[in-house]
Design an enzyme around this catalytic site. Structure first.
Site, PDB file in Angstrom:
ATOM      1  N   ASP A 239      41.117  26.839  30.595  1.00  0.00           N
ATOM      2  CA  ASP A 239      41.324  26.343  31.958  1.00  0.00           C
ATOM      3  C   ASP A 239      42.447  25.311  31.943  1.00  0.00           C
ATOM      4  OD1 ASP A 239      40.759  26.024  34.678  1.00  0.00           O
ATOM      5  OD2 ASP A 239      38.605  25.937  34.335  1.00  0.00           O
TER       6      ASP A 239
ATOM      7  N   HIS B 178      49.825  25.057  37.184  1.00  0.00           N
ATOM      8  CA  HIS B 178      48.420  24.634  37.285  1.00  0.00           C
ATOM      9  C   HIS B 178      47.556  25.202  36.166  1.00  0.00           C
ATOM     10  CE1 HIS B 178      48.494  22.643  41.308  1.00  0.00           C
ATOM     11  NE2 HIS B 178      49.638  23.320  41.375  1.00  0.00           N
TER      12      HIS B 178
HETATM   13  P1  ADQ Z   1      40.742  26.893  39.765  1.00  0.00           P
HETATM   14  O1  ADQ Z   1      40.802  27.916  38.682  1.00  0.00           O
HETATM   15  O2  ADQ Z   1      40.366  27.396  41.094  1.00  0.00           O
HETATM   16  O3  ADQ Z   1      42.113  26.095  39.875  1.00  0.00           O
HETATM   17  P2  ADQ Z   1      39.211  24.305  39.465  1.00  0.00           P
HETATM   18  O4  ADQ Z   1      40.132  23.277  38.925  1.00  0.00           O
HETATM   19  O5  ADQ Z   1      37.854  24.176  38.896  1.00  0.00           O
HETATM   20  O6  ADQ Z   1      39.668  25.806  39.205  1.00  0.00           O
HETATM   21  O7  ADQ Z   1      39.185  24.084  41.020  1.00  0.00           O
HETATM   22  C1  ADQ Z   1      38.217  24.681  41.755  1.00  0.00           C
HETATM   23  C2  ADQ Z   1      38.041  23.967  43.086  1.00  0.00           C
HETATM   24  O8  ADQ Z   1      37.365  24.901  43.893  1.00  0.00           O
HETATM   25  C3  ADQ Z   1      37.203  22.721  42.982  1.00  0.00           C
HETATM   26  O9  ADQ Z   1      37.646  21.771  43.904  1.00  0.00           O
HETATM   27  C4  ADQ Z   1      35.820  23.233  43.358  1.00  0.00           C
HETATM   28  O10 ADQ Z   1      34.989  22.297  43.991  1.00  0.00           O
HETATM   29  C5  ADQ Z   1      36.137  24.363  44.290  1.00  0.00           C
HETATM   30  N1  ADQ Z   1      35.083  25.399  44.207  1.00  0.00           N
HETATM   31  C6  ADQ Z   1      34.740  26.135  43.164  1.00  0.00           C
HETATM   32  N2  ADQ Z   1      33.666  26.895  43.467  1.00  0.00           N
HETATM   33  C7  ADQ Z   1      33.341  26.621  44.716  1.00  0.00           C
HETATM   34  C8  ADQ Z   1      32.317  27.049  45.606  1.00  0.00           C
HETATM   35  N3  ADQ Z   1      31.376  27.892  45.249  1.00  0.00           N
HETATM   36  N4  ADQ Z   1      32.307  26.539  46.842  1.00  0.00           N
HETATM   37  C9  ADQ Z   1      33.233  25.650  47.208  1.00  0.00           C
HETATM   38  N5  ADQ Z   1      34.188  25.193  46.424  1.00  0.00           N
HETATM   39  C10 ADQ Z   1      34.252  25.658  45.200  1.00  0.00           C
HETATM   40  C11 ADQ Z   1      43.389  26.122  39.239  1.00  0.00           C
HETATM   41  C12 ADQ Z   1      43.376  26.055  37.703  1.00  0.00           C
HETATM   42  C13 ADQ Z   1      42.608  24.825  37.228  1.00  0.00           C
HETATM   43  C14 ADQ Z   1      43.203  23.574  37.853  1.00  0.00           C
HETATM   44  C15 ADQ Z   1      43.366  23.741  39.367  1.00  0.00           C
HETATM   45  C16 ADQ Z   1      44.145  22.583  39.971  1.00  0.00           C
HETATM   46  O11 ADQ Z   1      42.807  27.228  37.153  1.00  0.00           O
HETATM   47  O12 ADQ Z   1      42.615  24.722  35.809  1.00  0.00           O
HETATM   48  O13 ADQ Z   1      42.348  22.461  37.590  1.00  0.00           O
HETATM   49  O14 ADQ Z   1      44.046  24.935  39.689  1.00  0.00           O
HETATM   50  O15 ADQ Z   1      45.373  22.408  39.368  1.00  0.00           O
END
Ligand code: ADQ
Length: 466
Positions: free
Chosen positions: A369, A160
């Site tokens: 990311d 991921h």
């Molecule tokens: P993350 O590093 O967690 O994931 P991201 O892809 O942005 O990063 O996913 C975050 C998820 O958490 C989103 O669905 C978002 O809505 C939710 N989220 C973030 N802050 C929040 C909050 N305050 N309240 C509720 N929900 C919140 C890892 C990798 C990424 C990759 C994903 C999926 O680091 O690059 O995109 O996995 O593979």
């Protein structure tokens, strides 16, 4: 159709499913795939056992047509495997942060031990025709451990997060062993071409493997592995359904009424140094310095729930962010105006939809990311007739899908305060016609390349991998 065995560090158990976080869309999609295929989702329960050693007691549960199997880990295993090697070695290294990467023999051993423990626990659950799908950096060597226990099934792995460039990756003392263990999988999935390229480069240059860029086929010591890209997406339908709820409407209203005639700009991230939060605040500070007459035009809302709080670098980033936000607010606030609102908690996807819709600028500026789903969610929540502008880091995997030249997102160098400042000014002044055309350039791929599509493609390729 073959059964599916999903293995990941954490499991979305029925009671925790769909609450918040990456778990939301991903958990939903994997649950749906598990329902279609039948099968089991295996991983750590998130609980620490009382015992000194992690022992093999497994909790099997069945709900909504999906079986989950979880094990507890001992406090020492959590410390060495999870807080240690996974989150203080691999996570920073894979996000290009050598300065934060710790190399400890003890935690490396803990990581090996837990991977072995995972393999031994899950093996009795696997039947000969099952497809096995392992997730993420916590479990890189699991495939090899399964093979050693006699698992001859098709076993795939999806990373991921980014795969770092070879020159950084070789700083890991056991880099070769780790990659050799990855070659036990049949299929390895990456978010973008860039991460896949780095992996192929390593295999070629360091292992002397034969690696074909066009097909992703790697041949090494009689083994054949395929490396492909599978950019993850969001659950479009589910997110739109959330967006139509009363909860979303109220959230949108709350933000609108509290920002009134100012433009709301939003950032939503886990509190993590890879997300570039202090650098983002520096960019906003630069914007205010360069355009003092516009301080009244903008309110920035940063939603950042803490994560991995037992790891020191996470405590540090939190303190730094609070300090920086405090400084700007100290310097720029008026009795009726606070330029930065920093909220330290999570929200439901319905509420996030409402906030995204009310915010005319989405600021997504990670330093690195794998993909970044927030960028996709921000666009998915926009009103097609009056969409907001996405400012996106060129270092997020998502920029490869959303940031074509002069179209889609405004791409920025997230290390550059000037770049961020300039993008904010462009976004604030962007005419409706350009906002619409940029939105339209992004929304198609977000609507079509969903998390369901991602799951389907990976499982199909895995099934066809031999
Ligand atoms: P993350 O590093 O967690 O994931 P991201 O892809 O942005 O990063 O996913 C975050 C998820 O958490 C989103 O669905 C978002 O809505 C939710 N989220 C973030 N802050 C929040 C909050 N305050 N309240 C509720 N929900 C919140 C890892 C990798 C990424 C990759 C994903 C999926 O680091 O690059 O995109 O996995 O593979």
């Amino acid at each position: 159709m073959s059964r599916l065995i999903v293995i990941s560090n954490r499991v979305a158990t029925p009671d925790a499913r769909g609450v918040t976080g990456a778990q939301g869309g991903l958990a939903g999609a994997l649950t749906a795939a598990l329902k279609d295929h039948g099968g089991i989702w295996f991983g750590w329960s998130g609980q620490e056992s009382e015992e000194e050693e992690s022992v093999g007691t497994m909790q099997l549960r069945r709900a909504d047509g999906v079986t989950t199997a979880t094990i507890d880990l001992s406090p020492r295993d959590v410390e060495e495997y999870y807080n240690g090697y996974a989150n203080a070695t691999l996570w920073p290294l894979f996000h290009y942060r050598l300065d934060l990467t710790r190399y400890e023999v003890e935690t490396a051993k803990g990581y090996e031990r837990v991977n072995q423990h995972f393999a031994e626990s899950v093996t009795p659950l696997i039947e000969p025709e099952d497809l096995v799908w392992v997730h993420d950096y916590h479990l890189l060597p699991l495939g090899e451990r399964l093979r050693a226990l006699g698992i001859a099934n098709r076993v795939g792995f999806f990373l991921h997060i980014p795969w770092p460039p070879t020159r950084l990756f070789v700083s890991l003392p056991d880099h070769e062993e780790l990659v050799r263990s990855l070659l036990a999988y049949d299929l390895i999935g990456f978010q973008t071409g860039e991460w896949r390229e780095s992996f192929l480069h390593y295999c070629r240059e360091e292992l002397g493997a034969e690696a074909d860029d066009a097909t992703g086929t790697i041949r090494f010591e009689g083994k054949t592995v395929i490396a492909r890209t599978y950019p993850i997406g969001i659950d479009w339908e589910h997110f739109q359904t959330q967006g139509r709820t009363e909860e979303a409407r109220i959230a949108e209203q709350r933000l609108r009424s509290s920002t009134r005639d100012r433009t709301a700009m939003i950032g939503v991230d886990r509190l993590d140094y890879s997300k570039g939060l202090p650098e983002r605040i520096d960019g906003i500070a630069r914007f205010f310095d360069q355009h003092p007459d516009r301080v009244r035009d903008l309110v920035f809302i940063q939603i950042a729930p803490p994560s991995r709080e037992d790891v020191k670098s996470y405590q540090d980033i939190r303190a730094l962010l609070e300090q920086k936000a405090g400084q700007i607010n100290g310097a720029r606030s008026e009795v009726d105006l606070v330029p930065i609102r920093y909220v330290n908690r999570g929200y439901s996807h319905a509420e996030l939809f409402g906030f995204f819709r009310a915010a005319k600028i989405g600021l997504v500026t990670p330093l690195r990311d794998g993909m970044n789903l927030v960028a996709k969610e921000y666009v998915a929540a926009q009103d097609p007739e009056d969409p907001g502008v996405l400012i996106l880091s060129r270092f997020a995997g998502a920029s490869q899908q959303l940031g074509a030249e002069e179209q889609g997102a405004l791409l920025v160098n997230s290390y550059s305060p000037d770049d961020i400042s300039q993008a904010i000014r462009l976004a604030l002044d962007m005419p409706l016609s350009e906002r619409k055309s940029r939105y339209e350039a992004m929304v198609g791929t977000i609507r079509e390349d969903t998390v369901q599509e991602w799951t389907r493609r990976f499982c199909e390729d895995l099934a066809a991998s031999r």
